[in-house]
Design a protein around this motif. Structure first.
Motif, PDB file in Angstrom:
ATOM      1  N   GLN A 102      48.262  39.795  33.496  1.00 26.37           N
ATOM      2  CA  GLN A 102      48.205  41.075  34.458  1.00 26.37           C
ATOM      3  C   GLN A 102      47.816  40.785  36.113  1.00 26.37           C
ATOM      4  O   GLN A 102      48.472  41.417  36.859  1.00 26.37           O
ATOM      5  CB  GLN A 102      46.876  41.951  33.947  1.00 26.37           C
ATOM      6  N   ASP A 103      47.121  39.811  36.182  1.00 28.47           N
ATOM      7  CA  ASP A 103      46.635  39.362  37.431  1.00 28.47           C
ATOM      8  C   ASP A 103      47.839  38.986  37.998  1.00 28.47           C
ATOM      9  O   ASP A 103      48.060  38.929  39.173  1.00 28.47           O
ATOM     10  CB  ASP A 103      45.599  38.403  37.302  1.00 28.47           C
ATOM     11  N   LEU A 104      48.987  38.212  37.246  1.00 30.62           N
ATOM     12  CA  LEU A 104      49.920  37.499  37.941  1.00 30.62           C
ATOM     13  C   LEU A 104      50.897  38.241  38.501  1.00 30.62           C
ATOM     14  O   LEU A 104      51.234  38.470  39.769  1.00 30.62           O
ATOM     15  CB  LEU A 104      50.797  36.698  36.783  1.00 30.62           C
TER      16      LEU A 104
ATOM     17  N   MET B 104      44.768  35.359  28.158  1.00 29.36           N
ATOM     18  CA  MET B 104      46.088  35.453  28.070  1.00 29.36           C
ATOM     19  C   MET B 104      46.576  36.811  28.955  1.00 29.36           C
ATOM     20  O   MET B 104      47.423  36.980  29.877  1.00 29.36           O
ATOM     21  CB  MET B 104      46.978  35.137  27.397  1.00 29.36           C
ATOM     22  N   GLN B 105      45.699  37.842  28.595  1.00 26.17           N
ATOM     23  CA  GLN B 105      46.269  39.131  28.965  1.00 26.17           C
ATOM     24  C   GLN B 105      45.600  39.139  30.292  1.00 26.17           C
ATOM     25  O   GLN B 105      46.379  39.898  31.271  1.00 26.17           O
ATOM     26  CB  GLN B 105      45.508  40.077  28.141  1.00 26.17           C
TER      27      GLN B 105
ATOM     28  N   LYS C 200      46.016  41.530  23.141  1.00 27.54           N
ATOM     29  CA  LYS C 200      45.328  42.551  23.036  1.00 27.54           C
ATOM     30  C   LYS C 200      43.934  42.155  24.165  1.00 27.54           C
ATOM     31  O   LYS C 200      43.934  41.039  24.773  1.00 27.54           O
ATOM     32  CB  LYS C 200      44.456  42.762  21.817  1.00 27.54           C
ATOM     33  N   ASP C 201      43.303  43.358  24.540  1.00 27.98           N
ATOM     34  CA  ASP C 201      42.229  43.175  25.446  1.00 27.98           C
ATOM     35  C   ASP C 201      41.234  42.402  24.845  1.00 27.98           C
ATOM     36  O   ASP C 201      41.017  42.317  23.535  1.00 27.98           O
ATOM     37  CB  ASP C 201      41.483  44.456  25.548  1.00 27.98           C
ATOM     38  N   GLY C 202      40.527  41.614  25.835  1.00 25.26           N
ATOM     39  CA  GLY C 202      39.597  40.624  25.416  1.00 25.26           C
ATOM     40  C   GLY C 202      40.331  39.088  25.301  1.00 25.26           C
ATOM     41  O   GLY C 202      39.448  38.041  24.837  1.00 25.26           O
TER      42      GLY C 202
END
Length: 300
Positions: free
Chosen positions: A207-209, A202-203, A197-199
């Motif tokens: 996402q950046d990857l 790892m998210q 989840k947001d925060g």
């Protein structure tokens, strides 16, 4: 208004003399006079009739009970600060990411409890960004998280690197990727993903990857517990990118498979786990002892 001024006022009232008050306070008579005069200037009224014996004016009588309470409260504050700086802190609050709480922290917590039985530990599993926020807000003393330089690169934060950890792909045993020894980001694009989840740090990494490789992240579901990740991945075509420590139970599960990721550079995908507190908290013996215990665990 300063506490020294209140103490000087009370000493003059108790002794009836500026000279005797100076002896009681361990300062010169002129110092006591200046402190009382400064208090009178601040309050806008005289506090003593200055005769052979100093006697309270009406304003002084009104101030007296409040001044006594102020000094009593200040003495309590001083005692609490003394206890804090001597390591007499009744509890220590820690926020850490889930995999750290599950696998890295337990032996450290046991060791700390044996060495400091008088301190009650409070440990909360949170996402990295949330953990750093509650640390900044003063709700916890130490955070063990994925590094987020946007939140830790401030003068008040004290950060120590703990370890670097490989990120891999979790799939079901029947998934098309299960037979791969190593996969690439391009291989992952066609499969819906389960993410934190947001925060959660790892998210942000996932996402950046995908963004850095020019792909949209195909998100099917957001979760926040490792049991939930394993449960939904078992069911079918979903995949999840998770750190190695979060995959310890998955590698022993015959219904699941773990696949390595290779970046364009040929290197594995990794995350950095750091230990964070604030510089003022590091002056507190209880916090410093726990902080050093955690850090030394990764250096041995």
């Amino acid at each position: 208004m300063r506490i020294e001024q209140i103490k000087a006022f009370l000493a003059v009232n108790d002794t009836g003399s500026f000279g005797q008050a100076a002896k009681q306070c361990g300062v010169t008579q002129s110092t006591v006079s200046r402190q009382v005069q400064a208090l009178e200037a601040h309050l806008g009224t005289s506090l003593f009739h200055r005769h052979a014996q100093a006697k309270l004016t009406v304003g002084g009588e009104r101030l007296l009970p409040h001044a006594r309470r102020i000094c009593q409260e200040w003495e309590k504050v001083e005692e609490k600060m003394k206890e804090l700086l001597q390591g007499e802190q009744p509890e220590l609050c820690v926020a850490a990411i889930h995999s750290v709480c599950a696998y890295f922290l337990p032996p450290i917590l046991q060791s700390f409890c044996r060495s400091f039985p008088q301190v009650q530990l409070r440990v909360t599993a949170l996402g990295s960004d949330r953990a750093l926020k509650v640390l900044r807000d003063g709700l916890v003393d130490v955070a063990i998280v994925m590094n987020n330089k946007y939140l830790t690169a401030t003068g008040e934060m004290y950060v120590k690197p703990l370890y670097e950890e490989v990120i891999q792909v979790l799939v079901s045993k029947d998934h098309p990727l299960a037979s791969f020894e190593t996969t690439t980001i391009k291989d992952l694009v066609g499969f819906p993903q389960v993410i934190f989840k947001d925060g959660y740090g790892m998210q942000r990494i996932v996402q950046d990857l995908f963004t850095s490789h020019g792909f949209d992240l195909p998100v099917a579901m957001e979760l926040n517990t490792l049991d939930a990740f394993r449960g939904v991945i078992r069911q079918g075509n979903l995949i999840a990118l998770l750190p190695q420590s979060a995959l310890q139970e998955a590698v022993l599960d015959p219904t699941l498979a773990v696949v390595s990721i290779a970046l364009d550079s040929g290197l594995p995908l990794t995350r950095d786990v750091v230990l964070v507190t604030t510089r003022d908290r590091l002056e507190i013996p209880t916090v410093k002892n726990f902080f050093n215990l955690v850090y030394n665990q990764t250096q041995s």
